[in-house]
Motif scaffolding. Sequence first.
Motif, PDB file in Angstrom:
ATOM      1  N   GLU A   1       0.875  -1.199   0.040  1.00  0.00           N
ATOM      2  CA  GLU A   1       0.219   0.126  -0.019  1.00  0.00           C
ATOM      3  C   GLU A   1       0.843   1.259   0.184  1.00  0.00           C
ATOM      4  O   GLU A   1       1.983   1.460   0.325  1.00  0.00           O
ATOM      5  CB  GLU A   1      -0.936   0.023   1.137  1.00  0.00           C
TER       6      GLU A   1
ATOM      7  N   ARG B   1       1.091   5.242   1.163  1.00  0.00           N
ATOM      8  CA  ARG B   1       0.323   6.355   2.233  1.00  0.00           C
ATOM      9  C   ARG B   1       1.395   7.546   2.381  1.00  0.00           C
ATOM     10  O   ARG B   1       2.584   7.444   2.224  1.00  0.00           O
ATOM     11  CB  ARG B   1      -0.421   5.722   3.300  1.00  0.00           C
ATOM     12  N   SER B   2       0.782   8.655   2.814  1.00  0.00           N
ATOM     13  CA  SER B   2       1.894   9.752   3.309  1.00  0.00           C
ATOM     14  C   SER B   2       2.420   9.374   4.609  1.00  0.00           C
ATOM     15  O   SER B   2       1.978   8.786   5.387  1.00  0.00           O
ATOM     16  CB  SER B   2       0.735  11.048   3.289  1.00  0.00           C
TER      17      SER B   2
ATOM     18  N   PRO C   1       2.321  10.197  -1.043  1.00  0.00           N
ATOM     19  CA  PRO C   1       2.148   9.079  -0.758  1.00  0.00           C
ATOM     20  C   PRO C   1       3.235   8.207  -1.321  1.00  0.00           C
ATOM     21  O   PRO C   1       3.840   8.343  -2.528  1.00  0.00           O
ATOM     22  CB  PRO C   1       0.879   8.667  -1.375  1.00  0.00           C
TER      23      PRO C   1
ATOM     24  N   TRP D   1       8.933   3.626   5.008  1.00  0.00           N
ATOM     25  CA  TRP D   1       8.252   4.112   3.822  1.00  0.00           C
ATOM     26  C   TRP D   1       9.378   4.116   2.708  1.00  0.00           C
ATOM     27  O   TRP D   1      10.697   4.316   3.172  1.00  0.00           O
ATOM     28  CB  TRP D   1       7.874   5.417   3.983  1.00  0.00           C
TER      29      TRP D   1
END
Length: 375
Positions: free
Chosen positions: A66, A68-69, A297, A339
């Motif tokens: 996935e 995302r920020s 993101p 991330w």
Amino acid sequence: MKKLFLALLSVVIIAGAYGFAFGVPEPIAQLWGGDSTTETTEAPREARAGRRGQGRATTVVLTPLEARSHTLVLRTVGSAVALRRTEVTATDAGEVVETTLQANSSVEKGDVLLRLDDRTERLALEIAQANRDQAQATVTRYEGLRSNGSSVVTDVALSEARVALRLAEANVGLAEVALDDRTILAPISGQLGLSDVSAGDRLASGDAIVTIDDTSSLLATFEVPERSIGLLAEGKPVLVSTPTYAGRVFEGVVTAFDSRLDSVTRSATVQAEIENPEGLLLSGMTFAVRMTEETDPLPVVPATAITWDRSGAGIWLVEDGSTSRFPVTIRYREGDKVWVETEAPLGGEIVAEGASKLREGAQVTAAGARKGPGA
């Protein structure tokens, strides 16, 4: 004879153990002529083959990839001073005859703070005014004579009288300034600090009298490390807190920051204006400063999904039960989440646990679904 018996017994025991574990070899079973033995030995062989086939697939935990920020958070410490502040000093020497220097009292711009003995200056002003009046009378008389056609007053005499009047008026102005300097006025509105000046004291020119702070707005100064320079921009929101008011957050904005880094600390000095309409915050307080920013993101994976080899970090993507490795560039970490930048497709199944045992093209089976990193 005893040794021969022990040897035969050992052979029988070993043969029995082998037959129990692996079954009777097919040639021996055929010599015995029994089909049931062959079937008996074939079944364990097939079971063992099946177990070996299953062992080639590694059991792993999968999770969807996935994006995302990530919230970048800068925490630092700074101090604050009043945005508008001044230190009042004596502009002239003299004896203090009157003061209104009450600590922590509020004053408005132009309020009288103290007065110095001004008797000499008042006399000097009277003398200057008298000389001006005399010069003005001379000019008026000369101009009257000239208007009546009298030749007694020459142009030179009239010009000199007018110059004398201008000088007299200038002396009056100087005397008025000297008299005004004997009264110290508040240059800004704000709160008075402590002062040890009282009536009867004698001040020299330049002596400190009192401080005035307008704490309706504070100017916080703090350092931002080189890695967080990207957060800086004029108007950027800043959140500050202080142990004095635990649990309460005050808001401010960045107003200025240095154009270069300190060569020793590798950080930039930043100034932020903090509104303080209630006057709760005082000049000189220490603050915990926090700045935040949401990134674009990015793919986010569990920390256990990252593996390392000679080429660097990577993750394993599973397609049709087979694995393939994709390199990643780690951007941010927070707890057990990472991330990354990667070419792995979003939505694909990646190995969240058990990745350290994998090789390119390895067969895997899912032990159970795992929720995404942000769940």
